[in-house]
Design a protein around this motif. Structure first.
Motif, mmCIF file in Angstrom:
data_model
loop_
_atom_site.group_PDB
_atom_site.id
_atom_site.type_symbol
_atom_site.label_atom_id
_atom_site.label_comp_id
_atom_site.label_asym_id
_atom_site.label_seq_id
_atom_site.Cartn_x
_atom_site.Cartn_y
_atom_site.Cartn_z
ATOM 1 N N LEU A 76 -10.206 51.083 -5.532
ATOM 2 C CA LEU A 76 -9.484 49.910 -5.050
ATOM 3 C C LEU A 76 -8.098 50.347 -4.611
ATOM 4 C CD1 LEU A 76 -10.383 47.125 -7.639
ATOM 5 C CD2 LEU A 76 -11.555 47.760 -5.539
ATOM 6 N N THR B 198 -12.388 38.813 -3.860
ATOM 7 C CA THR B 198 -12.212 40.226 -3.563
ATOM 8 C C THR B 198 -12.206 41.020 -4.866
ATOM 9 O OG1 THR B 198 -9.800 40.180 -3.734
ATOM 10 C CG2 THR B 198 -10.767 39.648 -1.558
ATOM 11 N N GLU C 157 -9.936 42.944 -5.812
ATOM 12 C CA GLU C 157 -8.578 42.821 -6.347
ATOM 13 C C GLU C 157 -8.381 41.497 -7.093
ATOM 14 O OE1 GLU C 157 -8.736 45.873 -3.270
ATOM 15 O OE2 GLU C 157 -9.351 43.776 -3.208
ATOM 16 N N GLN C 158 -8.955 40.414 -6.585
ATOM 17 C CA GLN C 158 -8.847 39.127 -7.282
ATOM 18 C C GLN C 158 -9.615 39.171 -8.599
ATOM 19 O OE1 GLN C 158 -10.306 36.846 -3.943
ATOM 20 N NE2 GLN C 158 -8.294 35.880 -3.642
ATOM 21 N N THR D 220 -13.503 44.984 -17.401
ATOM 22 C CA THR D 220 -13.066 45.785 -16.258
ATOM 23 C C THR D 220 -14.031 46.935 -15.999
ATOM 24 O OG1 THR D 220 -10.759 45.163 -16.592
ATOM 25 C CG2 THR D 220 -11.169 47.190 -15.340
ATOM 26 N N GLN E 275 -4.035 50.344 -4.095
ATOM 27 C CA GLN E 275 -2.935 50.148 -5.027
ATOM 28 C C GLN E 275 -2.196 48.876 -4.682
ATOM 29 O OE1 GLN E 275 -0.747 53.764 -4.400
ATOM 30 N NE2 GLN E 275 -1.693 54.716 -6.167
ATOM 31 N N ARG E 276 -1.506 48.332 -5.663
ATOM 32 C CA ARG E 276 -0.673 47.158 -5.414
ATOM 33 C C ARG E 276 0.427 47.533 -4.433
ATOM 34 N NH1 ARG E 276 1.135 46.151 -11.202
ATOM 35 N NH2 ARG E 276 3.053 46.257 -10.047
ATOM 36 N N THR F 228 -10.225 41.897 -10.460
ATOM 37 C CA THR F 228 -9.487 42.705 -11.439
ATOM 38 C C THR F 228 -8.216 42.004 -11.896
ATOM 39 O OG1 THR F 228 -8.457 44.031 -9.687
ATOM 40 C CG2 THR F 228 -10.460 44.916 -10.712
ATOM 41 N N GLU F 229 -7.600 41.221 -11.015
ATOM 42 C CA GLU F 229 -6.430 40.442 -11.432
ATOM 43 C C GLU F 229 -6.815 39.414 -12.495
ATOM 44 O OE1 GLU F 229 -2.577 39.345 -11.906
ATOM 45 O OE2 GLU F 229 -3.325 41.075 -10.780
#
Length: 146
Positions: free
Chosen positions: A133, A94, A96-97, A118, A135-136, A99-100
């Motif tokens: 994306l 994903t 998010e994965q 990034t 937010q956390r 960017t993590e």
């Protein structure tokens, strides 16, 4: 692939893997080498994808995480990051994965390299309509009153 496999068979197999992982982005890279270094294009397809990417020891998504980390660490690989961020999405990671993983790379590679990676990912996400994306969860939790 066995040692009796022909050069053409290795290329054809690698092309199947390349399409599965990188989609059209990978093929564009190989095609862009046709007039300057077709042998490099052949080796990328036949060896890198046909033999290395197709090994059973890691899942395709894990290979892409490793690749993103190494390209980030090397720095100056933004064009290849474009291709491999797309590939990471293609094999199930994903945004998010991704960017993590790039955030995590800041610890080992440095903030400037993590930023460059990034921004390369951001470009791909924008092209694929994936921005902004989310937010956390901690950032979206309701504020508590005291």
């Amino acid at each position: 692939m066995s040692e009796s496999t022909t050069r053409e068979e290795r290329f054809a197999h690698g092309l199947e893997v390349l399409k599965r992982v990188d989609g059209e982005a990978g093929r564009r890279v190989v095609d862009s080498l046709a007039d300057v270094n077709p042998e490099l294009g052949h080796q990328i397809v036949a060896w890198a994808f046909g033999e290395i990417y197709d090994r059973p020891g890691l899942a395709p998504r894990d290979r892409q995480l490793v690749t993103l980390g190494m390209l980030t660490a090397l720095g100056g690989c933004e064009a290849q990051l474009d291709v491999h961020v797309n590939a990471a999405l293609n094999v199930g990671l994903t945004p998010e994965q991704i960017t993590e993983a790039l955030t995590h790379s800041a610890v080992y590679c440095g903030i400037p390299k993590a930023l460059n990676a990034t921004f390369a990912a951001k470009k791909v996400f924008a092209e694929r309509g994936l921005l902004p994306l989310g937010q956390r969860p901690a950032d979206t939790a309701p504020a508590t009153s005291v």
